[in-house]
Design a protein around this motif. Structure first.
Motif, PDB file in Angstrom:
ATOM      1  N   UNK A 141     -60.079  34.609 -38.991  1.00 64.44           N
ATOM      2  CA  UNK A 141     -61.255  34.088 -39.697  1.00 64.44           C
ATOM      3  C   UNK A 141     -62.571  34.400 -39.025  1.00 64.44           C
ATOM      4  N   UNK A 142     -62.550  35.178 -37.947  1.00 62.23           N
ATOM      5  CA  UNK A 142     -63.776  35.493 -37.210  1.00 62.23           C
ATOM      6  C   UNK A 142     -64.149  36.955 -37.406  1.00 62.23           C
ATOM      7  N   UNK A 143     -65.393  37.181 -37.805  1.00 64.39           N
ATOM      8  CA  UNK A 143     -65.908  38.534 -37.968  1.00 64.39           C
ATOM      9  C   UNK A 143     -66.899  38.819 -36.851  1.00 64.39           C
ATOM     10  N   UNK A 144     -66.692  39.935 -36.168  1.00 67.60           N
ATOM     11  CA  UNK A 144     -67.536  40.255 -35.024  1.00 67.60           C
ATOM     12  C   UNK A 144     -68.990  40.475 -35.430  1.00 67.60           C
ATOM     13  N   UNK A 145     -69.894  39.972 -34.610  1.00 61.91           N
ATOM     14  CA  UNK A 145     -71.312  40.235 -34.829  1.00 61.91           C
ATOM     15  C   UNK A 145     -72.025  40.645 -33.542  1.00 61.91           C
ATOM     16  N   UNK A 146     -71.293  40.624 -32.423  1.00 66.25           N
ATOM     17  CA  UNK A 146     -71.876  41.116 -31.179  1.00 66.25           C
ATOM     18  C   UNK A 146     -70.800  41.798 -30.355  1.00 66.25           C
ATOM     19  N   UNK A 147     -71.179  42.899 -29.701  1.00 68.08           N
ATOM     20  CA  UNK A 147     -70.223  43.692 -28.927  1.00 68.08           C
ATOM     21  C   UNK A 147     -70.955  44.293 -27.729  1.00 68.08           C
ATOM     22  N   UNK A 148     -70.492  43.962 -26.542  1.00 67.68           N
ATOM     23  CA  UNK A 148     -71.070  44.531 -25.318  1.00 67.68           C
ATOM     24  C   UNK A 148     -69.993  45.204 -24.487  1.00 67.68           C
ATOM     25  N   UNK A 149     -70.322  46.351 -23.960  1.00 67.53           N
ATOM     26  CA  UNK A 149     -69.404  47.139 -23.142  1.00 67.53           C
ATOM     27  C   UNK A 149     -70.040  47.271 -21.765  1.00 67.53           C
ATOM     28  N   UNK A 150     -69.384  46.701 -20.741  1.00 71.85           N
ATOM     29  CA  UNK A 150     -69.906  46.719 -19.378  1.00 71.85           C
ATOM     30  C   UNK A 150     -69.026  47.645 -18.552  1.00 71.85           C
ATOM     31  N   UNK A 151     -69.627  48.595 -17.826  1.00 71.62           N
ATOM     32  CA  UNK A 151     -68.828  49.548 -17.077  1.00 71.62           C
ATOM     33  C   UNK A 151     -69.484  49.917 -15.756  1.00 71.62           C
ATOM     34  N   UNK A 161     -65.751  54.036 -13.531  1.00 73.24           N
ATOM     35  CA  UNK A 161     -64.869  54.075 -14.687  1.00 73.24           C
ATOM     36  C   UNK A 161     -64.241  52.775 -15.122  1.00 73.24           C
ATOM     37  N   UNK A 162     -64.290  51.718 -14.302  1.00 72.61           N
ATOM     38  CA  UNK A 162     -63.737  50.433 -14.746  1.00 72.61           C
ATOM     39  C   UNK A 162     -64.689  49.806 -15.758  1.00 72.61           C
ATOM     40  N   UNK A 163     -64.150  49.034 -16.684  1.00 76.68           N
ATOM     41  CA  UNK A 163     -65.012  48.451 -17.713  1.00 76.68           C
ATOM     42  C   UNK A 163     -64.446  47.133 -18.236  1.00 76.68           C
ATOM     43  N   UNK A 164     -65.312  46.383 -18.878  1.00 76.53           N
ATOM     44  CA  UNK A 164     -64.904  45.180 -19.602  1.00 76.53           C
ATOM     45  C   UNK A 164     -65.683  45.132 -20.902  1.00 76.53           C
ATOM     46  N   UNK A 165     -65.143  44.404 -21.857  1.00 77.26           N
ATOM     47  CA  UNK A 165     -65.814  44.187 -23.149  1.00 77.26           C
ATOM     48  C   UNK A 165     -65.989  42.692 -23.358  1.00 77.26           C
ATOM     49  N   UNK A 166     -67.177  42.308 -23.796  1.00 76.80           N
ATOM     50  CA  UNK A 166     -67.456  40.930 -24.196  1.00 76.80           C
ATOM     51  C   UNK A 166     -67.991  40.995 -25.621  1.00 76.80           C
TER      52      UNK A 166
END
Length: 406
Positions: A140-150, A154-159
């Protein structure tokens, strides 16, 4: 691939005033700089993938301790502060809210050109993580924000965060590249949100046969992945005793309000710092140096700089600025080879850990909050509704209010 966690948050509308946003950016940068110096790039990326640590970071920065706005505001402040220094820090932040999230692929390709990383793989990771949370999980949740931290290694995370307008909640999803093997088999390091009952989650382990049937058609095979952790925050806006670890909060308050730096040789670099600023520094120190298990009660970190809506109390801007100045001064001196001040700040956390061992909480958290609110005007207290005013008694006799809690 691994989703590291998630958080369910009450959906709040509103804005972050400029006076707070500026301070959030500066504090976020300072915390990142100390983390990078003491623990390295991979640890920064790992922290960002931890929903409990992220929520605690937002609280110590003065955001509402549990609302959906923590995600977009913290990421916006961090991106603004970190990216101008990305080359020296080795950390980059892409994406954002709404239309800015759509720019993530282009931003990642530019970062790849600067760092020599594989831009195609970074864009793939960004798109797949968003696709999983927006499509593979029918919650029931539609994304409205996306952040890619790297990092430039080469290591990364997504919030990223989705909205459910029906029940007025938001759900934040965290991803981490470490040990990541599959985007479709329990990939999250965490999901924070309210229990919605039975949902269709095609990334769940129990949905493996369903995935296999779908993948048989598309001729793609799934792989195994790790579990996630979840953070579910209450709907009430005020901070209650049940929201915090009273032993940890009480030990910190006792240390900062009762003990002088002279008591501990390691803290002499902080001599002259008032009890209230020491309180903020202690919580900032814990965000930087605390073990993962210490972030299970993010509300406790709101006792550093309050919240923009006045919960648990107005943001004490004078204390915030003094904390920032002490951190910045310590960072600059550390660059010149003198790390005494930063070491003293770290000692605050270590001393607090020792005090906790034999500490028995015997205080009323509401008294602490009321004390902060009554004295808020002394510390430049602000909320989105305006500046704190002295109580009537203070305006009449210009006296002082002192509550002895311990």
């Amino acid at each position: 691939m691994l989703r590291s966690g998630s958080a369910d948050l009450p959906l709040h509308y509103g804005y972050v005033p400029q006076w707070l946003y500026e301070r959030m950016s500066k504090l976020g940068l300072a915390i990142f700089e100390v983390l990078l110096s003491d623990y390295g790039k991979d640890e920064v990326i790992r922290r960002m993938s931890d929903p409990f640590w992220f929520q605690s970071l937002g609280a110590v920065m003065g955001m509402d301790w549990h609302s959906s706005g923590v995600t977009t505001s913290v990421m916006g402040a961090l991106k603004r502060a970190v990216n101008p220094h990305s080359k020296s820090l080795g950390i980059y932040i892409a994406g954002g809210k709404g239309k800015f999230s759509k720019e993530t692929p282009n931003e990642l390709l530019k970062i790849a050109d600067l760092t020599g990383l594989n831009g195609t793989e970074l864009v793939k990771a960004s798109k797949l993580s968003a696709k999983v949370d927006n499509t593979a999980i029918h919650d029931g949740y539609q994304l409205y924000t996306h952040n890619f931290i790297l990092s430039d290694e080469g290591s990364w995370s997504v919030v990223q965060q989705g909205m459910n307008p029906k029940d007025k909640t938001a759900r934040r999803y965290h991803w981490h590249s470490e040990n990541l093997k599959s985007f479709v088999d329990e990939p999250h390091t965490g999901i924070c949100g309210k229990n919605q009952g039975i949902i269709l989650d095609l990334t769940a382990k129990s949905a493996e046969e369903n995935r296999n049937g779908i993948l048989e058609i598309s001729h793609k095979a799934p792989e195994k992945i790790m579990k996630e952790v979840s953070l579910i925050l209450p709907s009430h806006h005020d901070v209650q005793a049940s929201d915090v670890n009273l032993k940890r909060l009480g030990a910190m308050l006792a240390m900062t309000r009762e003990m002088q730096p002279e008591t501990f040789e390691d803290l002499l670099m902080l001599k002259g710092v008032g009890p209230r600023t020491m309180q903020s520094l202690a919580l900032v120190s814990e965000v930087i140096h605390g073990a993962p298990s210490r972030f299970q009660d993010p509300a406790r970190f709101s006792f550093a700089h309050g919240g923009k809506d006045g919960h648990p109390f107005p943001v004490p801007t004078k204390i915030y600025d003094e904390t920032l100045e002490i951190l910045r001064s310590g960072i600059e001196k550390s660059k010149l080879g003198n790390s005494d001040k930063l070491q003293a700040i770290q000692k605050l956390h270590e001393i607090n850990l020792k005090l906790e061992e034999n500490f028995t909480p015997n205080f009323d958290i509401q008294e602490v909050i009321e004390d902060e609110r009554k004295n808020s005007w002394r510390f430049g207290g602000k909320t989105v509704f305006g500046d704190s005013k002295p109580p009537e008694k203070e305006r009449l006799n210009n006296g002082g209010i002192q509550l002895s809690l311990f």
